[in-house]
Write an enzyme that holds these catalytic residues in place. Structure first.
Site, PDB file in Angstrom:
ATOM      1  N   TYR A  20       2.761   7.936  17.545  1.00 18.72           N
ATOM      2  CA  TYR A  20       3.516   7.819  16.140  1.00 18.72           C
ATOM      3  C   TYR A  20       4.638   8.997  16.237  1.00 18.72           C
ATOM      4  O   TYR A  20       5.717   8.477  15.787  1.00 18.72           O
ATOM      5  CB  TYR A  20       2.554   8.403  15.344  1.00 18.72           C
ATOM      6  CG  TYR A  20       2.784   8.660  13.854  1.00 18.72           C
ATOM      7  CD1 TYR A  20       2.718   7.394  13.019  1.00 18.72           C
ATOM      8  CD2 TYR A  20       3.147   9.886  12.984  1.00 18.72           C
ATOM      9  CE1 TYR A  20       3.087   7.545  11.658  1.00 18.72           C
ATOM     10  CE2 TYR A  20       3.697   9.729  11.846  1.00 18.72           C
ATOM     11  CZ  TYR A  20       3.570   8.778  11.069  1.00 18.72           C
ATOM     12  OH  TYR A  20       3.964   8.895   9.823  1.00 18.72           O
ATOM     13  N   SER A  71       0.788  -1.243   0.010  1.00 23.05           N
ATOM     14  CA  SER A  71       0.039  -0.058   0.032  1.00 23.05           C
ATOM     15  C   SER A  71       0.908   1.309   0.002  1.00 23.05           C
ATOM     16  O   SER A  71       2.189   1.188   0.476  1.00 23.05           O
ATOM     17  CB  SER A  71      -1.074  -0.020   1.185  1.00 23.05           C
ATOM     18  OG  SER A  71      -1.584   1.222   1.397  1.00 23.05           O
ATOM     19  N   SER A 114      11.420   7.874   8.264  1.00 21.01           N
ATOM     20  CA  SER A 114      10.868   8.473   9.481  1.00 21.01           C
ATOM     21  C   SER A 114       9.766   9.665   8.828  1.00 21.01           C
ATOM     22  O   SER A 114       8.771   9.192   8.432  1.00 21.01           O
ATOM     23  CB  SER A 114      11.995   9.360  10.165  1.00 21.01           C
ATOM     24  OG  SER A 114      12.468  10.553   9.246  1.00 21.01           O
ATOM     25  N   THR A 172      -2.168   8.971   1.208  1.00 19.10           N
ATOM     26  CA  THR A 172      -2.117   7.377   0.918  1.00 19.10           C
ATOM     27  C   THR A 172      -3.232   7.158   1.995  1.00 19.10           C
ATOM     28  O   THR A 172      -3.787   7.889   2.643  1.00 19.10           O
ATOM     29  CB  THR A 172      -0.871   6.834   1.805  1.00 19.10           C
ATOM     30  OG1 THR A 172      -0.774   7.371   2.925  1.00 19.10           O
ATOM     31  CG2 THR A 172       0.364   7.208   0.849  1.00 19.10           C
ATOM     32  N   ASP A 212       4.557  -9.951   9.530  1.00 22.47           N
ATOM     33  CA  ASP A 212       4.151  -8.846  10.517  1.00 22.47           C
ATOM     34  C   ASP A 212       5.060  -8.580  11.140  1.00 22.47           C
ATOM     35  O   ASP A 212       5.955  -9.363  11.857  1.00 22.47           O
ATOM     36  CB  ASP A 212       3.070  -9.729  11.486  1.00 22.47           C
ATOM     37  CG  ASP A 212       2.807  -8.693  12.707  1.00 22.47           C
ATOM     38  OD1 ASP A 212       3.334  -7.667  12.682  1.00 22.47           O
ATOM     39  OD2 ASP A 212       1.849  -9.412  13.694  1.00 22.47           O
ATOM     40  N   LYS A 229       8.603   8.015  15.109  1.00 26.13           N
ATOM     41  CA  LYS A 229       9.215   8.718  13.950  1.00 26.13           C
ATOM     42  C   LYS A 229      10.833   9.173  14.426  1.00 26.13           C
ATOM     43  O   LYS A 229      11.621   9.039  13.747  1.00 26.13           O
ATOM     44  CB  LYS A 229       8.581   9.475  13.306  1.00 26.13           C
ATOM     45  CG  LYS A 229       7.385   8.857  12.544  1.00 26.13           C
ATOM     46  CD  LYS A 229       7.864   7.936  11.561  1.00 26.13           C
ATOM     47  CE  LYS A 229       6.837   7.074  10.993  1.00 26.13           C
ATOM     48  NZ  LYS A 229       7.244   6.117   9.960  1.00 26.13           N
TER      49      LYS A 229
HETATM   50  N1  LIG Z   1       1.426   9.201   4.521  1.00 25.38           N
HETATM   51  C1  LIG Z   1       1.962  10.320   5.067  1.00 25.38           C
HETATM   52  O1  LIG Z   1       1.639  11.337   5.008  1.00 25.38           O
HETATM   53  C2  LIG Z   1       3.238   9.761   5.580  1.00 25.38           C
HETATM   54  C3  LIG Z   1       4.124  11.015   5.889  1.00 25.38           C
HETATM   55  C4  LIG Z   1       5.490  10.737   6.457  1.00 25.38           C
HETATM   56  C5  LIG Z   1       5.933   9.446   6.647  1.00 25.38           C
HETATM   57  N2  LIG Z   1       5.027   8.508   6.340  1.00 25.38           N
HETATM   58  C6  LIG Z   1       5.499   7.107   6.489  1.00 25.38           C
HETATM   59  O2  LIG Z   1       5.305   6.241   5.489  1.00 25.38           O
HETATM   60  C7  LIG Z   1       5.389   4.826   5.580  1.00 25.38           C
HETATM   61  C8  LIG Z   1       4.317   4.299   4.602  1.00 25.38           C
HETATM   62  O3  LIG Z   1       3.015   4.745   5.010  1.00 25.38           O
HETATM   63  P1  LIG Z   1       1.964   4.908   4.106  1.00 25.38           P
HETATM   64  O4  LIG Z   1       1.408   6.578   4.123  1.00 25.38           O
HETATM   65  O5  LIG Z   1       2.140   4.524   2.801  1.00 25.38           O
HETATM   66  O6  LIG Z   1       0.769   4.314   4.407  1.00 25.38           O
HETATM   67  P2  LIG Z   1      -0.142   3.072   4.026  1.00 25.38           P
HETATM   68  O7  LIG Z   1      -1.344   2.704   5.209  1.00 25.38           O
HETATM   69  O8  LIG Z   1      -0.449   3.134   2.735  1.00 25.38           O
HETATM   70  O9  LIG Z   1       0.914   1.913   4.114  1.00 25.38           O
HETATM   71  C9  LIG Z   1       1.392   1.161   5.232  1.00 25.38           C
HETATM   72  C10 LIG Z   1       1.851  -0.371   5.135  1.00 25.38           C
HETATM   73  O10 LIG Z   1       2.244  -0.800   6.105  1.00 25.38           O
HETATM   74  C11 LIG Z   1       1.553  -1.998   6.467  1.00 25.38           C
HETATM   75  N3  LIG Z   1       1.659  -2.380   7.561  1.00 25.38           N
HETATM   76  C12 LIG Z   1       1.044  -2.155   8.839  1.00 25.38           C
HETATM   77  N4  LIG Z   1       1.330  -3.043   9.941  1.00 25.38           N
HETATM   78  C13 LIG Z   1       1.984  -3.840   9.625  1.00 25.38           C
HETATM   79  C14 LIG Z   1       2.811  -4.828  10.333  1.00 25.38           C
HETATM   80  N5  LIG Z   1       2.590  -5.137  11.602  1.00 25.38           N
HETATM   81  N6  LIG Z   1       3.644  -5.796   9.429  1.00 25.38           N
HETATM   82  C15 LIG Z   1       3.878  -5.662   8.166  1.00 25.38           C
HETATM   83  N7  LIG Z   1       3.133  -4.476   7.481  1.00 25.38           N
HETATM   84  C16 LIG Z   1       2.566  -3.568   8.160  1.00 25.38           C
HETATM   85  C17 LIG Z   1       0.158  -2.047   5.908  1.00 25.38           C
HETATM   86  O11 LIG Z   1      -0.345  -3.224   5.443  1.00 25.38           O
HETATM   87  C18 LIG Z   1       0.411  -1.165   4.754  1.00 25.38           C
HETATM   88  O12 LIG Z   1       0.608  -1.852   3.479  1.00 25.38           O
HETATM   89  C19 LIG Z   1       4.974   4.650   7.077  1.00 25.38           C
HETATM   90  O13 LIG Z   1       6.218   4.465   8.042  1.00 25.38           O
HETATM   91  C20 LIG Z   1       4.548   5.995   7.498  1.00 25.38           C
HETATM   92  O14 LIG Z   1       4.477   6.260   8.774  1.00 25.38           O
HETATM   93  C21 LIG Z   1       3.668   8.611   5.850  1.00 25.38           C
END
Ligand SMILES: NC(=O)c1ccc[n+]([C@@H]2O[C@H](COP(=O)([O-])OP(=O)(O)OC[C@H]3O[C@@H](n4cnc5c(N)ncnc54)[C@H](O)[C@@H]3O)[C@@H](O)[C@H]2O)c1
Length: 313
Positions: A192, A22, A178, A227, A69, A196
């Site tokens: 959260y 995802s 992060s 996302t 996981d 980070k």
């Molecule tokens: N979206 C934002 O605005 C943003 C900003 C900064 C950082 N991030 C970071 O980017 C990274 C990706 O997030 P995203 O926005 O793509 O979110 P997302 O929810 O689209 O993807 C997160 C993924 O992590 C997987 N996941 C959750 N728990 C899990 C586990 N226990 N074991 C294995 N997989 C697991 C989910 O199934 C999912 O596929 C994350 O670390 C998030 O903190 C996101």
């Protein structure tokens, strides 16, 4: 798809994208697969991960899915083991650790007040799912990534069994995620926010050590991306008067993927934390080192300009 970064040098390499079913992880997995890199997606989301891999294979690309996981020792260890055993080269060159959940809302103070209002006799146990997945899970996956990337190599980066000239062409790459929240104060999302900051600490230690294994370590620090992780929180943002374009903006996920691609392909890139924020700032090296006052100088400048435009950071 963005074509800014030429990944052709990665042709035939093998990557694990942890949480590639995802969002950002998925976009990174697709970019690598389209660059002739063998991609293994590890994720807890079995239907999502399997579907993506089927789609990639139908396009003639090399990909596999293994359930993982990141919070469970056996699950993540078996997943790395399977990933390498089932990969065409039986080796691992690049690991992108992207797992993330939003975790518990609120600060510790919120939790104290809420608990005491409920008149419980003892403090309830904290759950902190973001700390468990985003920090402890990722720390353990970083350990596995180093373990499996170093398999077949001698200690301290001395390779065995492969001509030195061949190995010298490619240093392996570990990338962590992060966030811009790791450079600022956030009161109301302790779980959260702490996770980070923790990843930033993990990165700052690892970058001094992984060259011993011929592995480069870099870190992504994106601002808001569109996302599922953020979509689930949009209602709460709207209640606080914020929506995309008002209070915050999304950065293009493909810009973040460009940086991930550079981390993988650019042999000179090691130990850097790169922030991706809305234009005109765009992609910014945070100078998260002593000369840059640990990111402080760059971050403050960007923060002031973004606040002047009505954007939180
Ligand atoms: N979206 C934002 O605005 C943003 C900003 C900064 C950082 N991030 C970071 O980017 C990274 C990706 O997030 P995203 O926005 O793509 O979110 P997302 O929810 O689209 O993807 C997160 C993924 O992590 C997987 N996941 C959750 N728990 C899990 C586990 N226990 N074991 C294995 N997989 C697991 C989910 O199934 C999912 O596929 C994350 O670390 C998030 O903190 C996101």
């Amino acid at each position: 798809m963005s074509t800014h970064v030429d990944l052709s040098a990665l042709n035939g390499k093998s990557v694990i994208v942890v949480s590639g079913a995802s969002g950002l992880g998925l976009a990174i997995a697709k970019r690598f697969a389209n660059s002739e890199v063998h991609v293994t997606i590890l994720d807890i989301d079995v239907p999502g991960g399997s579907q993506i891999v089927n789609e990639l294979r139908q396009q003639g690309l090399s990909a596999q899915f293994v359930r993982c996981d990141v919070t469970a020792h056996h699950s993540r260890t078996e997943a790395f083991e399977y990933a390498i055993r089932l990969s065409p080269t039986k080796s691992l060159d690049i690991v992108a650790l992207m797992a993330g959940v939003m975790g518990e809302p609120g600060s510790l103070v919120d939790m104290v007040i809420r608990g005491q209002q409920e008149n419980v006799s003892q403090p309830p146990k904290l759950r902190h799912p973001a700390l468990n997945a985003n920090l402890v899970g990722i720390c353990n996956c970083a350990y596995l990534a180093l373990w499996y990337m170093n398999l077949g190599s001698g200690a301290d980066g001395q390779k065995s069994g492969t001509p030195a000239s061949q190995e010298a062409l490619f240093s392996k790459s570990l990338m962590l995620i992060s966030s811009t929240v790791a450079y600022t104060d956030v009161g109301n999302f302790a779980d959260y926010h702490t996770s980070k900051f923790g990843v930033r600490g993990l990165f700052r230690g690892l970058r001094h050590e992984t060259p011993r294994l011929n592995i480069r370590t870099n870190c992504l620090a994106p601002y808001f991306m569109d996302t599922p992780l953020v979509h689930n929180g949009l209602e709460a943002f709207a209640a606080a008067g914020m929506e995309p374009g008002k209070g915050f903006e999304f950065v293009d996920v493909e810009k973040v993927v460009d940086v991930a691609g550079r981390f993988a392909v650019d042999e000179g890139l090691h130990g850097r934390a790169i922030m991706i924020v809305p234009e005109p700032e765009g992609v910014v090296d945070l100078d998260d080192d002593e000369d840059g006052l640990w990111g402080g100088k760059v971050f403050k400048g960007v923060q002031e300009r973004m606040r002047a435009r009505g954007l939180i950071i």
